[in-house]
Design a protein around this motif. Structure first.
Motif, PDB file in Angstrom:
ATOM      1  N   GLU A 123     102.906  27.677 -62.357  1.00  0.00           N
ATOM      2  CA  GLU A 123     102.470  27.014 -63.583  1.00  0.00           C
ATOM      3  C   GLU A 123     103.351  25.808 -63.854  1.00  0.00           C
ATOM      4  OE1 GLU A 123      99.789  27.748 -65.042  1.00  0.00           O
ATOM      5  OE2 GLU A 123      99.347  29.742 -64.250  1.00  0.00           O
ATOM      6  N   PHE A 124     102.803  24.850 -64.621  1.00  0.00           N
ATOM      7  CA  PHE A 124     103.566  23.666 -64.996  1.00  0.00           C
ATOM      8  C   PHE A 124     104.556  23.997 -66.116  1.00  0.00           C
ATOM      9  CE2 PHE A 124      99.620  21.471 -63.479  1.00  0.00           C
ATOM     10  CZ  PHE A 124     100.210  20.787 -62.431  1.00  0.00           C
ATOM     11  N   PRO A 125     105.758  23.423 -66.070  1.00  0.00           N
ATOM     12  CA  PRO A 125     106.702  23.577 -67.183  1.00  0.00           C
ATOM     13  C   PRO A 125     106.148  22.936 -68.456  1.00  0.00           C
ATOM     14  CG  PRO A 125     107.818  22.766 -65.206  1.00  0.00           C
ATOM     15  CD  PRO A 125     106.350  22.679 -64.941  1.00  0.00           C
ATOM     16  N   THR A 126     106.410  23.567 -69.593  1.00  0.00           N
ATOM     17  CA  THR A 126     105.914  23.068 -70.875  1.00  0.00           C
ATOM     18  C   THR A 126     106.429  21.662 -71.170  1.00  0.00           C
ATOM     19  OG1 THR A 126     105.834  25.333 -71.721  1.00  0.00           O
ATOM     20  CG2 THR A 126     105.770  23.564 -73.344  1.00  0.00           C
ATOM     21  N   GLU A 127     107.694  21.390 -70.798  1.00  0.00           N
ATOM     22  CA  GLU A 127     108.271  20.069 -71.075  1.00  0.00           C
ATOM     23  C   GLU A 127     107.488  18.960 -70.380  1.00  0.00           C
ATOM     24  OE1 GLU A 127     111.852  22.918 -70.575  1.00  0.00           O
ATOM     25  OE2 GLU A 127     109.774  22.717 -69.867  1.00  0.00           O
ATOM     26  N   PHE A 128     107.001  19.242 -69.194  1.00  0.00           N
ATOM     27  CA  PHE A 128     106.180  18.268 -68.472  1.00  0.00           C
ATOM     28  C   PHE A 128     104.853  18.058 -69.183  1.00  0.00           C
ATOM     29  CE2 PHE A 128     102.518  18.309 -65.456  1.00  0.00           C
ATOM     30  CZ  PHE A 128     102.531  16.969 -65.119  1.00  0.00           C
ATOM     31  N   LEU A 129     104.182  19.151 -69.530  1.00  0.00           N
ATOM     32  CA  LEU A 129     102.871  19.056 -70.174  1.00  0.00           C
ATOM     33  C   LEU A 129     102.956  18.323 -71.510  1.00  0.00           C
ATOM     34  CD1 LEU A 129     101.524  22.658 -69.467  1.00  0.00           C
ATOM     35  CD2 LEU A 129     100.901  20.543 -68.279  1.00  0.00           C
ATOM     36  N   ASN A 130     104.073  18.488 -72.204  1.00  0.00           N
ATOM     37  CA  ASN A 130     104.253  17.846 -73.513  1.00  0.00           C
ATOM     38  C   ASN A 130     104.785  16.428 -73.412  1.00  0.00           C
ATOM     39  OD1 ASN A 130     103.350  20.166 -74.757  1.00  0.00           O
ATOM     40  ND2 ASN A 130     105.395  20.975 -75.155  1.00  0.00           N
ATOM     41  N   GLY A 131     104.971  15.929 -72.205  1.00  0.00           N
ATOM     42  CA  GLY A 131     105.471  14.567 -72.040  1.00  0.00           C
ATOM     43  C   GLY A 131     106.911  14.397 -72.453  1.00  0.00           C
ATOM     44  N   LYS A 132     107.719  15.466 -72.278  1.00  0.00           N
ATOM     45  CA  LYS A 132     109.125  15.417 -72.674  1.00  0.00           C
ATOM     46  C   LYS A 132     110.078  15.357 -71.486  1.00  0.00           C
ATOM     47  CE  LYS A 132     108.105  15.831 -77.052  1.00  0.00           C
ATOM     48  NZ  LYS A 132     108.280  14.672 -77.969  1.00  0.00           N
ATOM     49  N   ALA A 133     109.546  15.568 -70.279  1.00  0.00           N
ATOM     50  CA  ALA A 133     110.391  15.545 -69.086  1.00  0.00           C
ATOM     51  C   ALA A 133     109.556  15.117 -67.885  1.00  0.00           C
ATOM     52  CB  ALA A 133     111.020  16.919 -68.840  1.00  0.00           C
ATOM     53  N   ILE A 134     110.229  14.519 -66.906  1.00  0.00           N
ATOM     54  CA  ILE A 134     109.584  14.088 -65.665  1.00  0.00           C
ATOM     55  C   ILE A 134     109.459  15.289 -64.743  1.00  0.00           C
ATOM     56  CG2 ILE A 134     109.815  12.612 -63.634  1.00  0.00           C
ATOM     57  CD1 ILE A 134     111.625  10.776 -65.384  1.00  0.00           C
ATOM     58  N   LEU A 135     108.278  15.501 -64.196  1.00  0.00           N
ATOM     59  CA  LEU A 135     108.096  16.553 -63.197  1.00  0.00           C
ATOM     60  C   LEU A 135     108.417  15.976 -61.824  1.00  0.00           C
ATOM     61  CD1 LEU A 135     107.128  19.372 -62.315  1.00  0.00           C
ATOM     62  CD2 LEU A 135     104.832  18.405 -62.088  1.00  0.00           C
ATOM     63  N   ILE A 136     109.387  16.592 -61.146  1.00  0.00           N
ATOM     64  CA  ILE A 136     109.738  16.190 -59.786  1.00  0.00           C
ATOM     65  C   ILE A 136     109.238  17.274 -58.840  1.00  0.00           C
ATOM     66  CG2 ILE A 136     111.599  15.617 -58.192  1.00  0.00           C
ATOM     67  CD1 ILE A 136     113.274  14.713 -60.521  1.00  0.00           C
ATOM     68  N   THR A 137     108.403  16.896 -57.899  1.00  0.00           N
ATOM     69  CA  THR A 137     107.843  17.853 -56.959  1.00  0.00           C
ATOM     70  C   THR A 137     107.510  17.156 -55.652  1.00  0.00           C
ATOM     71  OG1 THR A 137     106.199  19.635 -56.736  1.00  0.00           O
ATOM     72  CG2 THR A 137     105.432  17.568 -57.715  1.00  0.00           C
ATOM     73  N   THR A 138     107.018  17.928 -54.682  1.00  0.00           N
ATOM     74  CA  THR A 138     106.699  17.349 -53.379  1.00  0.00           C
ATOM     75  C   THR A 138     105.297  16.755 -53.370  1.00  0.00           C
ATOM     76  OG1 THR A 138     105.849  19.457 -52.532  1.00  0.00           O
ATOM     77  CG2 THR A 138     108.180  18.988 -52.166  1.00  0.00           C
ATOM     78  N   PHE A 139     105.104  15.800 -52.489  1.00  0.00           N
ATOM     79  CA  PHE A 139     103.795  15.180 -52.312  1.00  0.00           C
ATOM     80  C   PHE A 139     102.758  16.229 -51.918  1.00  0.00           C
ATOM     81  CE2 PHE A 139     100.598  13.005 -49.737  1.00  0.00           C
ATOM     82  CZ  PHE A 139     100.271  11.921 -50.533  1.00  0.00           C
ATOM     83  N   GLU A 140     103.145  17.159 -51.048  1.00  0.00           N
ATOM     84  CA  GLU A 140     102.222  18.179 -50.569  1.00  0.00           C
ATOM     85  C   GLU A 140     101.804  19.136 -51.679  1.00  0.00           C
ATOM     86  OE1 GLU A 140     104.951  19.237 -47.516  1.00  0.00           O
ATOM     87  OE2 GLU A 140     103.521  18.756 -45.932  1.00  0.00           O
ATOM     88  N   ARG A 141     102.669  19.320 -52.683  1.00  0.00           N
ATOM     89  CA  ARG A 141     102.309  20.185 -53.810  1.00  0.00           C
ATOM     90  C   ARG A 141     101.118  19.620 -54.569  1.00  0.00           C
ATOM     91  NH1 ARG A 141     103.482  25.273 -56.211  1.00  0.00           N
ATOM     92  NH2 ARG A 141     105.724  25.051 -55.979  1.00  0.00           N
ATOM     93  N   MET A 142     101.027  18.300 -54.625  1.00  0.00           N
ATOM     94  CA  MET A 142      99.899  17.670 -55.316  1.00  0.00           C
ATOM     95  C   MET A 142      98.705  17.487 -54.384  1.00  0.00           C
ATOM     96  SD  MET A 142      99.599  13.947 -57.207  1.00  0.00           S
ATOM     97  CE  MET A 142     100.449  14.444 -58.695  1.00  0.00           C
TER      98      MET A 142
END
Length: 283
Positions: A123-142
């Motif tokens: 699941e996505f972190p709440t901070e990311f969904l709320n626009g409070k933090a940058i989500l850092i992840t891999t290209f393959e995850r997307m």
């Protein structure tokens, strides 16, 4: 009392307006000792980007060691302050994800990653969904057929809206996008023989030598299936691959949803070791 009356009337009082200038944002961050400055190349790049920030797609080219990770994170902070919504920083691999997280910690930039407990849905972190933090992840995850960000036409995940996206080492990620859009069937997989039978005659017509080498399992010899033969056998190929997808087979698990609708446009390469099905252009 004026504040109270204003709220009763349905109004509101805004807090201080957040800056969208990335170089000014940098000045407001709390840095580790010795990291409280931007290099000239970083300043110049950010100023140039800030002028073009409304453009949909921007490509930036910097030398190795120029500090592009910090640049990308400041750009995303800027877009967050603009209020565009959730923002994402994509890396080619997990090692670079951890490096990007460490870089953010040096400047106290708010970032999050996707944690995945075994047996549980990510699941996505709440901070990311709320626009409070940058989500850092891999290209393959997307970019995959079962993406947590959702895949158009498949309803197992809703499409996750993204306000801004930075792709680090984009040239490396293009190769990964090609991999994620290519189905590979190894010669020890039951589907290999099914597909081989569909195209055996057309491969033979291209030359007995290559045909014999491929049939004997030679990995260095391959032939492309003629497009008119591919078109004739498209429905049969679809049935083979779709059945693999329904069986959750690893060979198509993360690719079918990306190229399933593009199958008629794909090219098929057959060698003695594998069959490769790939679109001429990445969807």
């Amino acid at each position: 009392m004026s504040l109270f009356k204003n709220r009763i009337r349905g109004g509101h009082v805004d807090g201080p307006q957040k800056s969208t200038d990335p170089t000014e944002i940098f000045k407001t961050l709390i840095h580790k000792e010795g990291f409280d400055y931007l290099r000239d190349i970083q300043k110049d790049f950010l100023k140039l980007w800030n002028v073009q920030r409304s453009q949909k797609d921007v490509v930036g080219i910097l030398n190795t060691g120029a500090g592009k990770t910090l640049i990308g994170q400041l750009m995303l902070l800027s877009k967050m302050n603009e209020g565009v919504g959730p923002v994402v920083y994509l890396c080619p691999d997990r090692q670079l994800v951890m490096q990007a997280v460490e870089q953010a910690a040096i400047h106290n930039i708010p970032v999050v990653t996707i944690s995945h407990e075994p047996g549980q849905t990510a699941e996505f972190p709440t901070e990311f969904l709320n626009g409070k933090a940058i989500l850092i992840t891999t290209f393959e995850r997307m970019i995959n057929g079962r993406s947590i960000f959702g895949v158009e036409g498949y309803g197992n995940r809703p499409i996750q809206r993204i306000g801004a996206l930075v792709v680090d080492d984009a040239h490396s990620c293009i190769k990964k996008a090609r991999q994620q859009s290519t189905i590979i069937i190894k010669n020890d997989h039951p589907a290999y023989s099914k597909l081989w039978k569909l195209f055996e005659q057309s491969i033979r017509q291209q030359g007995e030598g290559a045909f014999t080498a491929i049939k004997s399992g030679e990995s260095t010899v391959s032939r492309v299936v003629p497009y008119w033969v591919w078109k004739q056998q498209k429905d049969s190929v679809f049935n083979v691959l779709h059945n693999l997808y329904l069986d959750n087979d690893e060979s198509v698990k993360f690719t079918w949803r990306i190229i399933g609708d593009e199958l008629s446009k794909c090219q098929c390469y057959i060698s003695g070791s594998q069959i490769e099905i790939t679109p001429p252009y990445i969807p």
